[in-house]
Every structure is written in structure tokens, then in C-alpha cells.
Design a protein around this motif. Structure first.
Motif, PDB file in Angstrom:
ATOM      1  N   SER A  94       0.139 -14.652  -7.324  1.00  0.00           N
ATOM      2  CA  SER A  94      -0.819 -14.918  -8.405  1.00  0.00           C
ATOM      3  C   SER A  94      -0.403 -16.135  -9.233  1.00  0.00           C
ATOM      4  O   SER A  94      -1.253 -16.837  -9.787  1.00  0.00           O
ATOM      5  CB  SER A  94      -0.916 -13.701  -9.333  1.00  0.00           C
ATOM      6  OG  SER A  94      -1.255 -12.552  -8.581  1.00  0.00           O
ATOM      7  N   THR A 115      -7.109  -9.479   1.243  1.00  0.00           N
ATOM      8  CA  THR A 115      -6.261  -8.307   1.458  1.00  0.00           C
ATOM      9  C   THR A 115      -6.917  -7.005   1.003  1.00  0.00           C
ATOM     10  O   THR A 115      -6.518  -5.931   1.427  1.00  0.00           O
ATOM     11  CB  THR A 115      -4.926  -8.520   0.720  1.00  0.00           C
ATOM     12  OG1 THR A 115      -4.548  -9.896   0.889  1.00  0.00           O
ATOM     13  CG2 THR A 115      -3.826  -7.655   1.286  1.00  0.00           C
ATOM     14  N   LYS A 146       4.272 -11.248   1.779  1.00  0.00           N
ATOM     15  CA  LYS A 146       3.316 -10.739   2.770  1.00  0.00           C
ATOM     16  C   LYS A 146       3.875 -11.117   4.147  1.00  0.00           C
ATOM     17  O   LYS A 146       4.866 -10.534   4.543  1.00  0.00           O
ATOM     18  CB  LYS A 146       1.929 -11.294   2.467  1.00  0.00           C
ATOM     19  CG  LYS A 146       1.558 -11.147   0.973  1.00  0.00           C
ATOM     20  CD  LYS A 146       0.622 -10.023   0.615  1.00  0.00           C
ATOM     21  CE  LYS A 146       0.566  -9.779  -0.875  1.00  0.00           C
ATOM     22  NZ  LYS A 146      -0.754  -9.729  -1.462  1.00  0.00           N
TER      23      LYS A 146
HETATM   24  C1  LIG Z   1      -1.246 -10.242  -2.761  1.00  0.00           C
HETATM   25  C2  LIG Z   1      -2.317 -11.266  -2.946  1.00  0.00           C
HETATM   26  C3  LIG Z   1      -2.399 -12.093  -4.094  1.00  0.00           C
HETATM   27  C4  LIG Z   1      -1.515 -11.889  -5.274  1.00  0.00           C
HETATM   28  O1  LIG Z   1      -0.192 -12.014  -4.987  1.00  0.00           O
HETATM   29  P1  LIG Z   1       0.893 -11.299  -5.915  1.00  0.00           P
HETATM   30  O2  LIG Z   1       2.143 -11.634  -5.192  1.00  0.00           O
HETATM   31  O3  LIG Z   1       0.580  -9.850  -5.942  1.00  0.00           O
HETATM   32  O4  LIG Z   1       0.829 -11.922  -7.246  1.00  0.00           O
HETATM   33  C5  LIG Z   1      -3.364 -13.063  -4.125  1.00  0.00           C
HETATM   34  N1  LIG Z   1      -4.236 -13.236  -3.117  1.00  0.00           N
HETATM   35  C6  LIG Z   1      -4.198 -12.462  -2.016  1.00  0.00           C
HETATM   36  C7  LIG Z   1      -5.180 -12.687  -0.928  1.00  0.00           C
HETATM   37  C8  LIG Z   1      -3.247 -11.453  -1.906  1.00  0.00           C
HETATM   38  O5  LIG Z   1      -3.214 -10.678  -0.821  1.00  0.00           O
END
Ligand SMILES: *Cc1c(COP(=O)(O)O)cnc(C)c1O
Length: 390
Positions: free
Chosen positions: A70, A145, A196
Motif C-alpha cells: 500500500s 487479490t 506475495k
Molecule cells: C496485498 C495487496 C495490496 C496491499 O499490499 P499491503 O502489503 O497489504 O499493503 C495492494 N494491491 C493488491 C493487488 C494486493 O494484493
């Protein structure tokens, strides 16, 4: 938990964080040096090179923002947007919605277009929106996601550029698990996250901006609204001058460097293929259990399998037992999908056949005990057929 922290060992098969490779965990525990130590400056240079490889870009401004995915979203938006600038955001799930929220807080004049959850946008739909008025930035999520939908990006840049805008892409979940071609696809600005498909703990957000995007930032009339995320200052630390801005998260950088090394050792294409294969096997196994995917056919993500919870099945009970009896974490539905979907992640180090088979066998056992009809062993057999066909 008195004198020593003893976290349980979990198999992280949710929407992130994903399973971490032991080499990455070991890298995190290496000696901390100063953020201007010659050794660390070398680590930063190496990290930038590896991020360019992962993003498939030559972009000079490629770095890791301190903060989770984020923070990458916020960094790209607050730097590209000045108060009143028009921005178009494509919303078909939670993260597109978050992008619109961040853009609004940054002072953008935000317009959104939307698609039902689980569906994706066509280039024509975006072209149509761009014919109504001009936008400085067009933001879109590649791997949504919250729904498991895979947004094609390749055909979008021409449409956005023809209308005079910059294309901003959220690659938090896609990077490392499927093709992301920053230069070839003409993406102007992109951000990702570590937890991820890069299989690193949460804490850094890789970003990359091309020269056109950098020029937009360098010719701003107003200061960037966020001091912490101001790329004009951060670039001086990541560039030749090495001007102190904020203390870099040294050990997180070690972790990310090791995670990217693992990715390079495997090869990007091989990693994409592994994600695709394990997704196919999982899908075959789930289908044998009568479980359907939530995202539209042909646009399903390899690393995030959002599936509809079969009727009569207790959502919380299933997830609770997976965790308690098998040590497996999967994700609950988010937003519109709350209580209706499970999100099964096969991200990075978690995307392995032993995990697919263990998960299917575990889920089948729990579903059978809930009276959800299934042939014993059918799901594992279906997955094994996919592996055998390799
Ligand atoms: C997880 C995610 C985010 C946010 O990432 P964080 O690490 O939780 O701040 C933003 N965009 C997508 C598509 C995500 O899967």
C-alpha cells in the motif's frame, strides 16, 4: 511466550503474506550495518539491478519503498498527482477501490469506472472513459487479490498514451508469479509488495517509474504532499548522492535481495510456469470437489484462487480446522465476497505441488465430515493427473 518468541509454523496459503523461503528468513537475521555503510550501498545497487530484472525494465528510478504494498500505491500516486489533477481508476475489487481512495486523499479529481467483481476491463471500456475527458493518470490493478481476476495489461498502454495519460499499474500480487513486462508493455509507473509472490515478509514495496513519469514528478508546481514518500528526496538517497532521508530498513533489504536472488536462480519464466502448473492442479482438484472459481473463465490468476464456498458448508469452521488441524492458512472472502468465497494463495515459495496435494487432502477430509458429498481421494487424484500430464 515468556522469554522467547515462538511463532507457530504455518503453511501460508492465503492472499499474503505467503510462505517464506528459509534462505530469506536467514538473510533477515544477518548483521545490521549502517544505512550509509559501503557494504549497504552495494546491497542497494544490487537490489536495484535485481528489481529491474524482475520488473523487466531499464527504468533508472527503480527502488524499494519502506512500507508494504500500500505504501507503493501511495508513493506512486502522491508523487504523480498534484491537487486537482484528474485521475481515472478502474475498480473491480477491493484494491481498485483502495487506489481510488488513496488518489482522492492525495487531492486527485477522481473518476472511477467499474466492472462486477471477478470480471476484468477491456481496452475499449477504458478508451471509452478516456474519450469523455482527459486524465493525467490511469490506475489499474493487474492481479485483483480480492476476486482472483487477472487483468490484461499489455493492450492498455497505447490507449492511455493516445489520450495523453500515464498508466499506473498495481503489481503487488502479480510480480514474480506471472509475466509483468514493464518496458515491453509501456507501463509508466508500477508498484509491488514483498509478501506475495516474492515470498519475503511484508515491509518493502518495489516501485519503478519511466522517464516520462519522472519528468512529470520533477516538473511539479507543488511539493509532494507526503514527506516520507517524496520521490524527489528518496531518489537522492538511492542515486549517486546518497543523501540521508530516512533510515533504510536494512535487514528487510537483505531479505528482499535474497528473495530476488532465489527468483533469478530459478528463472522468471520457470517461476511463472510453476505458478501456472500448480494453479491448474489445484483447480482440477477443487473441481473434483464441486468447487467453482469466482473469477471469470480465462481470467483467473495463477497465484490467487478465489473460489465460491459450496452451499451448506461452514466457512469459519473449515478455515479454523485447516489452521488448527493442518497448520494451513487460507484467506476469507473480502468485501462483496465476505462469507461467500475462500482465497487460496499459491504465491512464491507456497506454490509447490506438496502444498497443493496436502491442501486438497485436508480440505476433502473436512468437507466430508461436514457432509459435503465427495468421492474420497478424488481431488488429489485429479491434481495428480495434471502433474502426470507434465
Ligand atoms: C496485498 C495487496 C495490496 C496491499 O499490499 P499491503 O502489503 O497489504 O499493503 C495492494 N494491491 C493488491 C493487488 C494486493 O494484493
Amino acid at each position: 511466550m515468556k522469554n522467547s518468541l515462538q511463532p507457530p509454523l504455518r503453511l501460508l496459503m492465503g492472499p499474503g503474506p505467503s510462505a517464506i523461503h528459509p534462505r530469506v528468513l536467514a538473510a533477515l537475521a544477518k548483521p545490521t550495518v549502517g544505512h550509509l555503510d559501503p557494504f549497504y550501498l552495494q546491497v542497494m545497487d544490487e537490489l536495484q539491478g535485481m528489481l529491474r530484472t524482475a520488473f523487466r525494465t531499464e527504468n533508472h528510478l527503480t527502488m524499494a519503498i519502506s512500507g508494504t504494498g500500500s505504501a507503493g500505491m501511495e508513493a506512486t500516486i502522491v508523487n504523480l498527482i498534484e491537487p486537482g489533477d484528474p485521475m481515472l481508476v478502474c475498480v473491480n475489487g477491493v484494491f481498485g477501490g483502495r487506489m481510488a481512495d488513496v488518489a482522492g486523499r492525495a487531492g486527485a479529481d477522481v473518476t472511477t469506472i467499474s466492472r462486477p467483481w471477478g470480471e476484468v476491463f477491456t481496452a475499449q471500456e477504458i478508451e471509452q472513459a478516456l474519450s469523455q475527458r482527459s486524465f493525467k493518470v490511469v490506475g489499474i490493478v493487474m492481479a485483483e487479490t480480492s476476486t482472483g481476476a487477472s487483468q490484461p495489461i499489455q493492450e492498455l498502454a497505447d490507449v492511455v498514451h493516445a489520450a495523453g495519460g500515464l498508466l499506473l499499474v498495481d503489481a503487488v500480487t502479480s510480480l514474480g508469479g506471472m509475466p509483468v513486462e514493464v518496458d515491453q508493455w509501456g507501463i509508466d509507473a508500477i508498484y509491488s509488495g514483498t509478501q506475495k509472490c516474492l515470498s519475503c515478509p511484508p515491509g518493502l514495496a518495489p516501485i519503478s517509474l519511466n522517464t516520462k513519469a519522472v519528468e512529470v514528478i520533477m516538473s511539479r508546481k507543488s511539493k509532494v504532499q507526503s514527506w516520507y514518500l517524496d520521490l524527489t528526496m528518496l531518489a537522492n538517497y538511492w542515486g549517486q548522492d546518497r543523501v540521508y532521508h530516512h533510515t533504510a530498513p536494512i535487514n528487510m533489504t537483505y531479505g528482499l535481495l535474497e528473495a530476488l536472488s532465489l527468483l533469478q536462480e530459478e528463472g522468471l519464466e520457470a517461476a511463472w510456469q510453476r505458478h501456472a502448473l500448480n494453479h491448474q492442479a489445484l483447480k482440477a482438484g477443487l473441481s473434483a470437489l464441486g468447487i467453482q472459481f469466482a473469477a471469470q473463465e480465462g481470467h483467473q490468476l495463477p497465484m490467487l484462487n478465489a473460489v465460491r464456498i459450496p452451499s451448506g458448508v461452514d466457512d469459519k469452521e473449515v478455515r479454523g480446522r485447516l489452521l488448527k488441524e493442518f497448520g494451513i492458512e487460507i484467506g476469507a472472502g473480502l468485501g462483496e465476497f465476505a462469507g461467500k468465497a475462500w482465497r487460496i494463495g499459491l504465491m512464491g515459495h507456497a506454490s509447490r505441488q506438496e502444498n497443493v496435494l496436502l491442501f486438497l487432502a485436508s480440505l476433502e477430509q473436512i468437507l466430508m465430515s461436514q457432509g459435503h458429498a465427495a468421492d474420497a481421494g478424488a481431488s488429489v487424484a485429479a491434481a495428480n493427473q495434471v502433474y502426470a500430464g507434465q
